[in-house]
Design a protein around this motif. Structure first.
Motif, PDB file in Angstrom:
ATOM      1  N   ASN A 142       0.871  -1.166   0.000  1.00 37.45           N
ATOM      2  CA  ASN A 142       0.000   0.000   0.000  1.00 37.45           C
ATOM      3  C   ASN A 142       0.919   1.231   0.000  1.00 37.45           C
ATOM      4  OD1 ASN A 142      -2.636  -1.540   0.540  1.00 37.45           O
ATOM      5  ND2 ASN A 142      -1.355  -2.191   2.249  1.00 37.45           N
ATOM      6  N   GLY A 143       0.451   2.388   0.380  1.00 31.87           N
ATOM      7  CA  GLY A 143       1.328   3.549   0.491  1.00 31.87           C
ATOM      8  C   GLY A 143       1.940   3.948  -0.832  1.00 31.87           C
ATOM      9  N   ARG A 144       3.143   4.529  -0.762  1.00 32.78           N
ATOM     10  CA  ARG A 144       3.834   5.075  -1.932  1.00 32.78           C
ATOM     11  C   ARG A 144       5.114   4.273  -2.168  1.00 32.78           C
ATOM     12  NH1 ARG A 144       2.997  10.921  -2.547  1.00 32.78           N
ATOM     13  NH2 ARG A 144       5.237  11.170  -2.784  1.00 32.78           N
ATOM     14  N   ALA A 145       5.363   3.926  -3.424  1.00 37.74           N
ATOM     15  CA  ALA A 145       6.563   3.183  -3.786  1.00 37.74           C
ATOM     16  C   ALA A 145       7.246   3.903  -4.936  1.00 37.74           C
ATOM     17  CB  ALA A 145       6.220   1.755  -4.179  1.00 37.74           C
ATOM     18  N   LEU A 146       8.516   4.289  -4.730  1.00 39.17           N
ATOM     19  CA  LEU A 146       9.260   5.062  -5.722  1.00 39.17           C
ATOM     20  C   LEU A 146      10.569   4.346  -6.022  1.00 39.17           C
ATOM     21  CD1 LEU A 146       7.882   7.152  -3.417  1.00 39.17           C
ATOM     22  CD2 LEU A 146       8.508   8.787  -5.168  1.00 39.17           C
ATOM     23  N   ALA A 147      10.647   3.729  -7.190  1.00 35.45           N
ATOM     24  CA  ALA A 147      11.839   2.993  -7.607  1.00 35.45           C
ATOM     25  C   ALA A 147      12.629   3.825  -8.611  1.00 35.45           C
ATOM     26  CB  ALA A 147      11.444   1.655  -8.212  1.00 35.45           C
ATOM     27  N   GLY A 148      13.894   3.433  -8.815  1.00 36.13           N
ATOM     28  CA  GLY A 148      14.738   4.174  -9.754  1.00 36.13           C
ATOM     29  C   GLY A 148      14.892   5.633  -9.365  1.00 36.13           C
ATOM     30  N   ALA A 149      15.027   5.886  -8.054  1.00 30.19           N
ATOM     31  CA  ALA A 149      15.013   7.255  -7.545  1.00 30.19           C
ATOM     32  C   ALA A 149      16.151   8.105  -8.085  1.00 30.19           C
ATOM     33  CB  ALA A 149      15.062   7.240  -6.012  1.00 30.19           C
ATOM     34  N   SER A 150      17.243   7.479  -8.503  1.00 31.70           N
ATOM     35  CA  SER A 150      18.370   8.237  -9.062  1.00 31.70           C
ATOM     36  C   SER A 150      18.316   8.313 -10.579  1.00 31.70           C
ATOM     37  CB  SER A 150      19.693   7.603  -8.614  1.00 31.70           C
ATOM     38  OG  SER A 150      19.868   7.741  -7.231  1.00 31.70           O
ATOM     39  N   GLY A 151      17.182   7.902 -11.157  1.00 28.51           N
ATOM     40  CA  GLY A 151      17.022   8.003 -12.603  1.00 28.51           C
ATOM     41  C   GLY A 151      17.115   6.701 -13.361  1.00 28.51           C
ATOM     42  N   ASN A 152      17.144   5.569 -12.662  1.00 30.18           N
ATOM     43  CA  ASN A 152      17.251   4.262 -13.313  1.00 30.18           C
ATOM     44  C   ASN A 152      15.905   3.880 -13.925  1.00 30.18           C
ATOM     45  OD1 ASN A 152      17.649   1.651 -14.125  1.00 30.18           O
ATOM     46  ND2 ASN A 152      18.098   0.835 -12.085  1.00 30.18           N
ATOM     47  N   THR A 153      15.788   4.025 -15.244  1.00 33.53           N
ATOM     48  CA  THR A 153      14.517   3.741 -15.915  1.00 33.53           C
ATOM     49  C   THR A 153      14.225   2.244 -16.026  1.00 33.53           C
ATOM     50  OG1 THR A 153      15.623   3.868 -18.071  1.00 33.53           O
ATOM     51  CG2 THR A 153      14.589   5.885 -17.235  1.00 33.53           C
ATOM     52  N   ASP A 154      15.213   1.405 -15.745  1.00 37.41           N
ATOM     53  CA  ASP A 154      15.004  -0.046 -15.799  1.00 37.41           C
ATOM     54  C   ASP A 154      14.504  -0.616 -14.471  1.00 37.41           C
ATOM     55  OD1 ASP A 154      15.815  -0.311 -18.470  1.00 37.41           O
ATOM     56  OD2 ASP A 154      17.930  -0.355 -17.887  1.00 37.41           O
ATOM     57  N   ALA A 155      14.446   0.210 -13.445  1.00 32.55           N
ATOM     58  CA  ALA A 155      13.972  -0.265 -12.143  1.00 32.55           C
ATOM     59  C   ALA A 155      12.499  -0.658 -12.238  1.00 32.55           C
ATOM     60  CB  ALA A 155      14.165   0.826 -11.096  1.00 32.55           C
ATOM     61  N   ARG A 156      12.105  -1.574 -11.367  1.00 26.16           N
ATOM     62  CA  ARG A 156      10.712  -2.030 -11.344  1.00 26.16           C
ATOM     63  C   ARG A 156      10.221  -2.130  -9.897  1.00 26.16           C
ATOM     64  NH1 ARG A 156       9.793  -6.468 -16.225  1.00 26.16           N
ATOM     65  NH2 ARG A 156      11.122  -5.427 -17.766  1.00 26.16           N
ATOM     66  N   ILE A 157       8.913  -2.277  -9.769  1.00 30.85           N
ATOM     67  CA  ILE A 157       8.283  -2.476  -8.465  1.00 30.85           C
ATOM     68  C   ILE A 157       7.517  -3.793  -8.532  1.00 30.85           C
ATOM     69  CG2 ILE A 157       6.617  -1.576  -6.792  1.00 30.85           C
ATOM     70  CD1 ILE A 157       7.186   1.227  -8.027  1.00 30.85           C
ATOM     71  N   PHE A 158       7.799  -4.691  -7.602  1.00 27.12           N
ATOM     72  CA  PHE A 158       7.133  -5.992  -7.550  1.00 27.12           C
ATOM     73  C   PHE A 158       6.421  -6.127  -6.197  1.00 27.12           C
ATOM     74  CE2 PHE A 158      10.986  -6.373 -10.079  1.00 27.12           C
ATOM     75  CZ  PHE A 158      10.582  -7.040 -11.224  1.00 27.12           C
ATOM     76  N   ALA A 159       5.251  -6.751  -6.192  1.00 23.47           N
ATOM     77  CA  ALA A 159       4.562  -7.006  -4.925  1.00 23.47           C
ATOM     78  C   ALA A 159       3.685  -8.237  -5.074  1.00 23.47           C
ATOM     79  CB  ALA A 159       3.719  -5.812  -4.500  1.00 23.47           C
ATOM     80  N   LEU A 160       3.540  -8.968  -3.973  1.00 21.64           N
ATOM     81  CA  LEU A 160       2.655 -10.134  -3.970  1.00 21.64           C
ATOM     82  C   LEU A 160       1.189  -9.709  -3.871  1.00 21.64           C
ATOM     83  CD1 LEU A 160       4.492 -12.781  -1.772  1.00 21.64           C
ATOM     84  CD2 LEU A 160       4.366 -12.600  -4.263  1.00 21.64           C
ATOM     85  N   SER A 161       0.953  -8.522  -3.356  1.00 20.26           N
ATOM     86  CA  SER A 161      -0.404  -7.991  -3.251  1.00 20.26           C
ATOM     87  C   SER A 161      -0.314  -6.491  -3.520  1.00 20.26           C
ATOM     88  CB  SER A 161      -0.998  -8.262  -1.871  1.00 20.26           C
ATOM     89  OG  SER A 161      -2.290  -7.709  -1.750  1.00 20.26           O
ATOM     90  N   MET A 162      -0.697  -6.100  -4.728  1.00 24.52           N
ATOM     91  CA  MET A 162      -0.426  -4.744  -5.184  1.00 24.52           C
ATOM     92  C   MET A 162      -1.651  -3.849  -5.047  1.00 24.52           C
ATOM     93  SD  MET A 162       2.140  -2.989  -6.757  1.00 24.52           S
ATOM     94  CE  MET A 162       3.134  -3.993  -7.885  1.00 24.52           C
ATOM     95  N   GLN A 163      -1.551  -2.797  -4.261  1.00 22.80           N
ATOM     96  CA  GLN A 163      -2.579  -1.767  -4.202  1.00 22.80           C
ATOM     97  C   GLN A 163      -1.999  -0.483  -3.614  1.00 22.80           C
ATOM     98  OE1 GLN A 163      -6.458  -3.087  -3.714  1.00 22.80           O
ATOM     99  NE2 GLN A 163      -7.322  -1.134  -3.133  1.00 22.80           N
ATOM    100  N   PRO A 164      -1.041   0.119  -4.307  1.00 22.39           N
ATOM    101  CA  PRO A 164      -0.388   1.316  -3.776  1.00 22.39           C
ATOM    102  C   PRO A 164      -1.238   2.573  -3.972  1.00 22.39           C
ATOM    103  CG  PRO A 164       0.508   0.776  -5.912  1.00 22.39           C
ATOM    104  CD  PRO A 164      -0.469  -0.302  -5.595  1.00 22.39           C
TER     105      PRO A 164
END
Length: 258
Positions: free
Chosen positions: A191-213
């Motif tokens: 839940n909440g906020r998830a921010l990947a690739g914070a330094s500019g990595n466009t290949d970063a991803r977000i994975f979750a077993l139960s997704m509802q951010p």
């Protein structure tokens, strides 16, 4: 080819993590001594980090804070003050006169990983534990490629995995924020906020077993879910990735990938 736009400005989420300098005294001589002890004389200890000055713990009736001297002192140690947290209304005008913002957030007993204390009698430590509730601190393990969190991330907490992936094996609750320069893996509800690739990595991803951010961002491109998460993917295993300037959400369930 350089990207062009018909608009003169573009707004993206920029994940800038600021150090919180928590003051228990506004005595600049004492703070100077504490910071010298903390940094051990290393001139680039803080590397021009942004800093939020937290004055919540300064006792009522204490002498007025010399904001100019305090800001200059922090700058001497390569801490760039940008805001003040916990200020009283009487402080507001003097704070704004120094070009600082007023941060309405509150400080808890536990300090996030990137927060420090500046006190007259500071033990020689610069970085505290990963963000946690005061009653139940989070436990973090940092491996060469990832930061690992094994306890829930609660509302109001922020965790930042600098220069690596972030792996969380417990729930990320509404109102929490998890950030990584690499990818984010949540083996529990996100839940909440998830921010990947914070330094500019466009290949970063977000994975979750139960997704509802509430909000996701990859390399500054963000997407909110004010109208709710896609019902066919809500509370399901999913991944979020960046395709061009578009945030894509893909199911990870075996049936959808068959």
């Amino acid at each position: 080819m350089q990207k062009t736009s018909s608009l003169p400005i573009e707004i993206k989420i920029s994940t800038v993590v600021a150090i919180s300098t928590i003051l228990y005294s506004a005595d600049t001589l004492a703070i100077d001594a504490a910071l010298k002890q903390m940094t051990g004389g290393v001139s680039d200890f803080f590397e021009d980090e942004f800093a939020v000055i937290d004055v919540t713990a300064i006792a009522a009736g204490a002498p007025p804070i010399d904001w100019r001297a305090l800001v200059e002192l922090l700058r001497k140690f390569r801490l760039n003050a940008v805001a003040v947290r916990g200020a009283t209304p009487a402080m507001a005008d003097a704070i704004r006169a120094r070009g600082l913002s007023l941060d309405g957030g509150s400080s808890s007993g536990a300090k996030p990983r990137d927060e420090i204390e500046a006190t007259p009698a500071l033990a020689p430590r610069a970085v505290a534990a990963v963000a946690a509730a005061a009653a139940q601190p989070a436990t973090a393990v940092i491996s060469p490629g990832a930061m690992i969190i094994d306890t829930p991330v609660r509302a109001g907490q922020r965790i930042y995995a600098r220069g690596c992936d972030l792996i969380i094996t417990a729930a990320v609750n509404n109102g929490a924020e998890v950030i990584a320069d690499g990818s984010i893996h949540v083996y529990a509800p996100l839940n909440g906020r998830a921010l990947a690739g914070a330094s500019g990595n466009t290949d970063a991803r977000i994975f979750a077993l139960s997704m509802q951010p509430e909000l996701v961002s990859i390399a500054g491109v963000y997407r909110t879910f004010d109208d709710g998460f896609a019902p066919e993917l809500a509370r399901q295993p999913a991944q979020i990735r960046l395709v061009g300037d578009r945030i894509d959400i893909l199911s990870l369930s075996p049936a959808s990938r068959a």
